[in-house]
Enzyme design. Structure first.
Site, PDB file in Angstrom:
ATOM      1  CE  LYS A 263      -3.861  -2.210   2.400  1.00 26.53           C
ATOM      2  NZ  LYS A 263      -4.496  -2.383   3.537  1.00 26.53           N
TER       3      LYS A 263
ATOM      4  CD  GLN B 198      -3.168  -4.442   6.512  1.00 23.77           C
ATOM      5  OE1 GLN B 198      -3.569  -3.441   5.960  1.00 23.77           O
ATOM      6  NE2 GLN B 198      -3.766  -5.457   6.021  1.00 23.77           N
TER       7      GLN B 198
ATOM      8  CG  ASP C 154      -9.103   0.129   5.412  1.00 21.68           C
ATOM      9  OD1 ASP C 154      -8.860  -0.270   4.382  1.00 21.68           O
ATOM     10  OD2 ASP C 154      -8.378  -0.094   6.371  1.00 21.68           O
TER      11      ASP C 154
HETATM   12  N1  GUN Z   1      -6.824  -6.671   6.162  1.00 19.84           N
HETATM   13  C1  GUN Z   1      -7.363  -7.480   5.264  1.00 19.84           C
HETATM   14  N2  GUN Z   1      -7.949  -6.699   4.299  1.00 19.84           N
HETATM   15  C2  GUN Z   1      -7.798  -5.418   4.715  1.00 19.84           C
HETATM   16  C3  GUN Z   1      -8.182  -4.113   4.276  1.00 19.84           C
HETATM   17  O1  GUN Z   1      -8.945  -4.010   3.241  1.00 19.84           O
HETATM   18  N3  GUN Z   1      -7.857  -3.043   5.194  1.00 19.84           N
HETATM   19  C4  GUN Z   1      -7.428  -3.078   6.368  1.00 19.84           C
HETATM   20  N4  GUN Z   1      -7.103  -2.119   6.937  1.00 19.84           N
HETATM   21  N5  GUN Z   1      -6.922  -4.498   6.749  1.00 19.84           N
HETATM   22  C5  GUN Z   1      -7.015  -5.420   6.035  1.00 19.84           C
END
Ligand code: GUN
Length: 291
Positions: free
Chosen positions: A52, A96, A119
């Protein structure tokens, strides 16, 4: 049969975002800034967050990674989020997941200001999505919608079966596909671990989104000829022949299902890349809310 290639589709999204950032900078603005918070050192989470951050840099966004030890006190994490909420130079915040068990995930998510919740996990944003209002859409379902749009997959009047009802993927996916929108207008069946006639339902599906986290679960005998297959699975399966000691496997038995499908996403190289594209689009949207 066409392969729904996440590399090509996400590159197109990134290219357009890069152009938007250039326009912002040329008109005297600052770079959109995403902050990722990583608690602990789970291998998969490390990889996703690194990707990311790297993607942000590639398109000209500012990005920061804030790391905390697994044992962090919940109050300390919330304090950090509060600081970021109040910092006008930060546009997007993501924590995350999964978080260590002693932390209350819902509480942490609700602490992020809805306008910085790139998110799309905050109940305010989920509520807006359900109400058909403009909002941050959870990155994976958003990325899948961008993929359908890129490849001009017809969805109107189709029967979509979504397997998996997670708050992050399955549930928002079912809402998006059933929406009265260009790449919505499906009749959607949302399946889960208590669905008794899953195979029959899948055999009726024109579009299947497999998001249950079971490698190779969707087999050819469950798929109608000509169906569109979207594989959200990214499970690490031990493999001694692989350099890293594991291989990423999707929820779809790719080779056999690809023979019946009209279109299919590969793993890796499919939905995962689109998830990042969705997140980046949300970050630009967050920037634009205040500029
Ligand atoms: N863990 C798995 N997928 C995601 C996501 O799209 N965002 C976040 N913050 N954590 C995750």
């Amino acid at each position: 049969m066409i392969i729904l290639d996440g590399k090509t589709a996400s590159a197109s999204v990134r290219e357009s975002l890069k152009k938007s950032v250039e326009d912002i900078i040329n008109s005297g603005g600052r770079k959109p800034h995403l902050v990722a918070i990583l608690v602990g050192n789970d291998g998969a989470s490390e990889t996703y967050v690194a990707s990311k951050v790297k993607n942000c840099e590639e398109i000209g966004f500012e990005s920061s990674l804030i790391r905390f030890d697994t044992t962090i006190d919940e109050g300390d994490l919330l304090n950090e989020i509060e600081k970021l909420n109040n910092n006008p130079l930060i546009d997007g915040i993501l924590v995350q997941l999964p978080l260590p068990k002693h932390l209350n995930t819902e509480k942490v998510i609700e602490f992020i200001h809805p306008d910085k919740d790139v998110d799309g996990f905050h109940p305010t944003n989920v509520g807006k999505l359900v109400s058909g209002l403009d909002t941050f859409i959870s990155a994976t379902p958003y990325g899948i919608m961008l993929m359908l749009e890129y490849y001009k997959i017809e969805t109107k009047g189709k029967h979509a079966v979504v397997i998996g009802r997670s708050n992050i993927v399955g549930r928002p996916m079912s809402i998006l596909l059933s929406g009265n929108t260009a790449y919505g207008n499906c009749t959607v069946t949302l399946c889960h671990s208590h669905t008794t006639n899953l195979k029959e339902l899948c055999l009726q599906a024109d579009i299947i989104v497999a998001a249950l986290g079971k490698p190779g679960f969707l087999t050819a005998d469950m798929v109608k000829s000509g169906a569109v297959i979207i594989d959200v699975g990214i499970t690490r399966v031990p493999d001694t022949t692989a350099a890293k000691g594991f291989r990423i496997k999707g929820d779809v038995a790719y080779n056999e299902v690809a023979e019946k499908a009209s279109a299919i996403t590969p793993v890796p190289g499919g939905v995962g890349l689109m998830t990042i594209a969705g997140l980046l689009k949300n970050t630009l949207k967050a920037y634009k809310l205040t500029h």
